[in-house]
Scaffold this motif. Structure first.
Motif, mmCIF file in Angstrom:
data_model
loop_
_atom_site.group_PDB
_atom_site.id
_atom_site.type_symbol
_atom_site.label_atom_id
_atom_site.label_comp_id
_atom_site.label_asym_id
_atom_site.label_seq_id
_atom_site.Cartn_x
_atom_site.Cartn_y
_atom_site.Cartn_z
ATOM 1 N N SER A 83 0.836 -1.199 0.000
ATOM 2 C CA SER A 83 0.000 0.000 0.000
ATOM 3 C C SER A 83 0.873 1.252 0.000
ATOM 4 C CB SER A 83 -0.918 0.012 1.231
ATOM 5 O OG SER A 83 -1.868 -1.020 1.147
ATOM 6 N N GLU A 84 1.943 1.202 0.778
ATOM 7 C CA GLU A 84 2.853 2.356 0.845
ATOM 8 C C GLU A 84 3.567 2.535 -0.497
ATOM 9 O OE1 GLU A 84 2.458 4.289 3.420
ATOM 10 O OE2 GLU A 84 1.047 2.681 3.960
ATOM 11 N N ARG A 85 3.980 1.416 -1.071
ATOM 12 C CA ARG A 85 4.627 1.457 -2.393
ATOM 13 C C ARG A 85 3.706 2.142 -3.417
ATOM 14 N NH1 ARG A 85 4.088 -3.738 -6.032
ATOM 15 N NH2 ARG A 85 1.999 -2.820 -5.926
ATOM 16 N N ASP A 86 2.427 1.789 -3.408
ATOM 17 C CA ASP A 86 1.474 2.363 -4.373
ATOM 18 C C ASP A 86 1.323 3.869 -4.164
ATOM 19 O OD1 ASP A 86 1.200 -0.242 -5.085
ATOM 20 O OD2 ASP A 86 -0.898 -0.460 -4.470
ATOM 21 N N ARG A 87 1.236 4.274 -2.873
ATOM 22 C CA ARG A 87 1.085 5.697 -2.586
ATOM 23 C C ARG A 87 2.300 6.475 -3.097
ATOM 24 N NH1 ARG A 87 3.369 8.168 1.222
ATOM 25 N NH2 ARG A 87 3.609 6.324 2.523
ATOM 26 N N THR A 88 3.490 5.927 -2.778
ATOM 27 C CA THR A 88 4.726 6.587 -3.209
ATOM 28 C C THR A 88 4.778 6.665 -4.729
ATOM 29 O OG1 THR A 88 5.765 5.588 -1.300
ATOM 30 C CG2 THR A 88 7.225 6.543 -2.953
ATOM 31 N N PHE A 89 4.399 5.588 -5.383
ATOM 32 C CA PHE A 89 4.404 5.578 -6.844
ATOM 33 C C PHE A 89 3.513 6.687 -7.398
ATOM 34 C CE2 PHE A 89 2.459 4.489 -10.864
ATOM 35 C CZ PHE A 89 3.573 4.218 -11.653
ATOM 36 N N CYS A 90 2.305 6.810 -6.827
ATOM 37 C CA CYS A 90 1.365 7.826 -7.312
ATOM 38 C C CYS A 90 1.920 9.230 -7.062
ATOM 39 C CB CYS A 90 0.005 7.667 -6.636
ATOM 40 S SG CYS A 90 -0.849 6.169 -7.139
ATOM 41 N N GLN A 110 5.071 10.120 -6.829
ATOM 42 C CA GLN A 110 6.183 10.410 -7.750
ATOM 43 C C GLN A 110 5.675 10.635 -9.175
ATOM 44 O OE1 GLN A 110 8.731 7.084 -6.974
ATOM 45 N NE2 GLN A 110 9.713 8.061 -5.202
ATOM 46 N N LEU A 111 4.712 9.819 -9.569
ATOM 47 C CA LEU A 111 4.145 9.966 -10.914
ATOM 48 C C LEU A 111 3.545 11.364 -11.097
ATOM 49 C CD1 LEU A 111 3.255 8.635 -13.631
ATOM 50 C CD2 LEU A 111 1.118 8.023 -12.484
ATOM 51 N N CYS A 112 2.740 11.791 -10.130
ATOM 52 C CA CYS A 112 2.065 13.086 -10.241
ATOM 53 C C CYS A 112 3.068 14.236 -10.166
ATOM 54 C CB CYS A 112 0.992 13.222 -9.168
ATOM 55 S SG CYS A 112 -0.417 12.156 -9.505
ATOM 56 N N SER A 128 3.855 2.050 -25.075
ATOM 57 C CA SER A 128 4.299 3.011 -26.089
ATOM 58 C C SER A 128 4.838 4.283 -25.452
ATOM 59 C CB SER A 128 3.147 3.344 -27.044
ATOM 60 O OG SER A 128 2.248 4.229 -26.415
ATOM 61 N N LEU A 129 4.369 4.593 -24.236
ATOM 62 C CA LEU A 129 4.862 5.783 -23.536
ATOM 63 C C LEU A 129 6.066 5.451 -22.664
ATOM 64 C CD1 LEU A 129 1.582 7.468 -22.200
ATOM 65 C CD2 LEU A 129 2.841 8.028 -24.279
ATOM 66 N N GLY A 130 6.374 4.155 -22.533
ATOM 67 C CA GLY A 130 7.418 3.754 -21.585
ATOM 68 C C GLY A 130 7.002 4.072 -20.155
ATOM 69 N N GLN A 131 5.714 4.047 -19.891
ATOM 70 C CA GLN A 131 5.190 4.424 -18.571
ATOM 71 C C GLN A 131 5.035 3.175 -17.700
ATOM 72 O OE1 GLN A 131 4.023 7.555 -17.076
ATOM 73 N NE2 GLN A 131 4.179 6.065 -15.408
ATOM 74 N N THR A 132 5.592 3.205 -16.512
ATOM 75 C CA THR A 132 5.454 2.071 -15.595
ATOM 76 C C THR A 132 4.196 2.217 -14.742
ATOM 77 O OG1 THR A 132 6.763 3.237 -13.972
ATOM 78 C CG2 THR A 132 7.929 1.699 -15.431
ATOM 79 N N TYR A 133 3.860 1.163 -14.031
ATOM 80 C CA TYR A 133 2.710 1.174 -13.121
ATOM 81 C C TYR A 133 2.927 0.090 -12.085
ATOM 82 C CZ TYR A 133 1.503 -2.469 -16.487
ATOM 83 O OH TYR A 133 1.551 -3.557 -17.313
ATOM 84 N N VAL A 134 2.102 0.095 -11.050
ATOM 85 C CA VAL A 134 2.248 -0.933 -10.013
ATOM 86 C C VAL A 134 1.215 -2.031 -10.252
ATOM 87 C CG1 VAL A 134 3.176 0.630 -8.292
ATOM 88 C CG2 VAL A 134 0.691 0.288 -8.443
ATOM 89 N N THR A 135 1.471 -3.201 -9.675
ATOM 90 C CA THR A 135 0.528 -4.306 -9.815
ATOM 91 C C THR A 135 0.058 -4.726 -8.430
ATOM 92 O OG1 THR A 135 1.708 -4.996 -11.782
ATOM 93 C CG2 THR A 135 0.202 -6.591 -10.805
ATOM 94 N N ASP A 136 -1.243 -4.813 -8.309
ATOM 95 C CA ASP A 136 -1.869 -5.166 -7.034
ATOM 96 C C ASP A 136 -1.752 -6.681 -6.850
ATOM 97 O OD1 ASP A 136 -3.539 -5.648 -4.926
ATOM 98 O OD2 ASP A 136 -5.052 -4.202 -5.580
ATOM 99 N N SER A 137 -1.137 -7.113 -5.752
ATOM 100 C CA SER A 137 -0.947 -8.557 -5.570
ATOM 101 C C SER A 137 -2.245 -9.256 -5.173
ATOM 102 C CB SER A 137 0.119 -8.819 -4.510
ATOM 103 O OG SER A 137 -0.365 -8.407 -3.247
ATOM 104 N N THR A 138 -3.225 -8.511 -4.691
ATOM 105 C CA THR A 138 -4.515 -9.123 -4.378
ATOM 106 C C THR A 138 -5.543 -8.538 -5.330
ATOM 107 O OG1 THR A 138 -5.264 -7.403 -2.885
ATOM 108 C CG2 THR A 138 -3.924 -9.166 -1.946
ATOM 109 N N ASN A 139 -6.734 -9.047 -5.258
ATOM 110 C CA ASN A 139 -7.786 -8.479 -6.089
ATOM 111 C C ASN A 139 -8.955 -8.204 -5.164
ATOM 112 O OD1 ASN A 139 -9.577 -7.725 -8.003
ATOM 113 N ND2 ASN A 139 -8.921 -9.286 -9.476
#
Lengths: 450, 450
Positions: free
Chosen positions: B68-75, B77-79, B178-189
């Motif tokens: 969860s912390e990883r996702d927040r940090t990713f968002c 940094q992305l923004c 095509s944008l070379g844009q990374t994203y995170v993957t949720d390990s649960t659903n």
């Protein structure tokens, strides 16, 4: 208890259709398979309640050799035992498929329904079940469907009735087991083999894991969709009657709810014999709203303007001629125009830019042309290299990119000994373009209809 | 080329909704996953065309620890990298689930939407794709759905927009690549884990084998269904306004098309807070047509008569009392009636048949009764054996079979030292039935309301 549920479901289905009357004859389409045997037994069980006469018809497709004979014999023995009059029709779908160049499945279906048409009965009952209905609905959903398509198999269609539509395949088997009634099994699956089997063996089991009674659940949904589709159809027919202001024309579309606009446009396309797919409908609805033209096929166009949509057919051109030598002066074009060709001399002082300004129409360097010039339609394999490009392109593609569809087939081409030098709507080949050295120009002008 | 298709599809979707105006703010709901990252990048790409302001919101559910912390940090940094203002909300679905005794998925959804409610923006864009839409449609179809349910995810709902509804999951991935844009993957659903995953991993791949572009195909179908559902809803609302002639009453249903009848009945049920399933709707439509009563739940009934349908609530009875000894003469019953008990002597000449003729009400052999007689409500575990049966039955079942639902809870019972000897609506136990030996009869009569 379960068996009872089957005849109750059949009775309910028949009663809701409000069409069977006492003393009418219902002919059961009997293949000998579980579904149709169940239907026959069930109709016989209900005979006293409904006061109807039951007969049966078996169509022998002769597609499975000895197995086809086995099925016929089974049906004859079953009906003899039950005291049901059976008509047997022999058909030949293999021959029909060969003759009409269609699949054996399609031919078999056509033969079967042609045989049914000869049956003397008020109604013909076919044994489509809730399981068939779910498979059909999934099939339609996957291929893309309108609400009407999603409603799948109708319980009544002309004089065809489907009394088993609320009964699942499992219930059919339980019913037959409870009666100790045997049936035959078809070793092939005639209809839509690939798709249908995939749906039956892969999709439906996955859906059943999510909801074991998915067939019954979906049959309620399909009934509800059928009611709503019927209402929409009525409303759309009324709207169409108002909007259809002339052959191939709908007016006042903007006054209708979008749902009715789409249905009316679909009806217009159907009337014009144009197949009507969802993306096309969306495009034409937008066309009627925003205005514009859209090529439907060949010379047929849809034209939209402030709520009016018209399907127009552009005049088809004369048959295409052979190649004819270009003559200076007037050349009659087979699309009804006239090509005027003339030679002009260019003074050395004039540069190319000026040449193009001076002669608004096509100008070719006459001295770069090899041998005789022919005027002809495009031929397959024609290629040309346009000025400023380092590669040749298929002429077909160039014409597609530059000419509207109805003019593509009759596009004119000029060719010399080395190939195409000029194409209508496209321009001239790089190798005959005028340049600083050009002294004699071949000027081409297309004049109005002759 | 493919990437271009994504932003074009988003633009088309937004334009067709006719709701975005220049200078408005659209807040992108950003989880950090592929879909929402694609949506953010795409909205930024379209910003110049639409003239809007883009912000983002990230809701941290704190359900997956470090992830969860990883996702927040990713968002964050992305923004920061894209120059987009990001709001982060911390929520606690685990606590909410415990407090409200609901699933964590449901609590997470509620928390998320509660957080979205605090967002300062004209619109909130969520990243539901054509793939989600197909999954939802299949899910609804399997569970049973109305046309409205089948339309799946609406492209606009209040201030929520779903601009990616025409884009498939595969297109999302291609766009990001095509944008070379990374994203995170949720390990649960988080959402509907079991059902949703089964649909995604088993049903959809099977459908894709039948039609590789099934997501796009179905998205056209869903759009068409949405238009038709919208029209039907308008028509049904107008019909409801006319038919709704009193609280809980619809009149003149028979003048409406069946589709509108069903929709109006569904609206009536919704207003009464009664959950409305397809089989119930079919039953109530038949009730309105044919007349009759149907218990909806507890004391609530639907009553139909010549095109009128009413939802009635039967008066609830007084609270149930304890057991009281039966007294000869009048016994006040808690349902507002009076039970009259008396003893009669039977002459030896009279046979049982005559006894039953003589005393129309219940007659028990007084001498077969053990100990004191009590009058009380049914208790769990009560059983009795009826005359002529070789087994005992649960009293609950007997009462269900013999009494209408609103009287079941307050059904009266007489019991002696050995158990139930008489039950209202059911009759007396075999062991106290009068016979040829009977000399003293206990006669029970229920008199009108006191």
């Amino acid at each position: 208890m379960r068996a009872d549920a089957v005849s109750r479901a059949v009775l309910e289905q028949l009663r809701e259709l409000h069409c069977l009357e006492p003393e009418q004859t219902v002919c059961c389409a009997l293949s000998g398979g579980a579904d149709s045997v169940c239907l026959l037994r069930c109709l016989l069980e209900l005979r006293p309640v409904l006061g109807i006469t039951i007969t049966a018809v078996h169509v022998n497709h002769h597609l499975r050799g000895a197995e086809s004979e086995r099925d016929r014999t089974f049906c004859q023995q079953l009906c003899a035992g039950l005291g049901v009059r059976l008509a047997v029709y022999d058909v030949n779908p293999a021959a029909r498929a060969a003759q009409e160049h269609c699949s054996e499945e399609l031919a078999a279906r056509e033969c079967r329904y042609a045989a049914f048409a000869q049956v003397q009965a008020d109604w013909i009952a076919t044994a489509h079940t809730a399981s068939d209905n779910l498979e059909t609905a999934v099939h339609r959903l996957v291929r893309g469907a309108s609400l009407h398509g999603l409603t799948a198999i109708p319980p009544k269609n002309g004089r065809f009735l489907r009394p088993l539509l609320r009964v699942t395949r499992r219930q059919v088997e339980q019913y037959l087991e409870s009666l100790g009634q045997t049936y035959v099994t078809d070793s092939t699956n005639l209809t839509d083999a690939y798709t249908r089997n995939r749906i039956r063996h892969q999709v439906i089991p996955a859906l059943e894991q999510l909801n074991p009674s998915v067939e019954r659940t979906v049959s309620y949904t399909l009934r509800s969709l059928r009611r709503e589709d019927d209402f929409l159809h009525q409303q759309a027919q009324a709207a169409y009657a108002k909007c259809h202001t002339g052959k191939n024309t709908l007016s006042g579309l903007e006054t209708l709810h979008e749902a009715l606009q789409f249905r009316c446009i679909a009806m217009l396309l159907e009337e014009a014999g144009i197949s009507c797919e969802a993306p096309l409908l969306e495009r034409l609805a937008a066309l009627a709203r925003q205005g514009g033209r859209w090529n439907l096929s060949g010379a047929v166009y849809a034209v939209g303007k402030s709520g009016t949509l018209t399907i127009e057919t552009v005049q088809l051109p004369e048959p295409l001629p052979e190649a004819i030598p270009l003559q200076m002066g007037e050349n009659r074009l087979f699309s009804g125009f006239v090509l005027h060709a003339r030679l002009e001399t260019v003074s050395p002082a004039e540069n190319v830019a000026n040449i193009h300004k001076k002669f608004a129409n096509a100008c070719l360097d006459y001295d770069k042309i090899k041998g005789e010039i022919f005027l002809r339609p495009r031929q397959s394999g024609d290629r040309m290299q346009l000025s400023g490009r380092g590669f040749t392109s298929a002429l077909k593609k160039l014409i597609q990119a530059n000419l509207p569809p109805e003019r593509r087939r009759t596009a004119h081409v000029l060719a010399d000994a080395d190939g195409v030098i000029f194409a209508e709507g496209v321009g001239c080949a790089a190798r005959v373009c005028p340049d600083g050295e050009t002294r004699r120009l071949l000027v081409l002008e297309i004049l109005g209809k002759c």
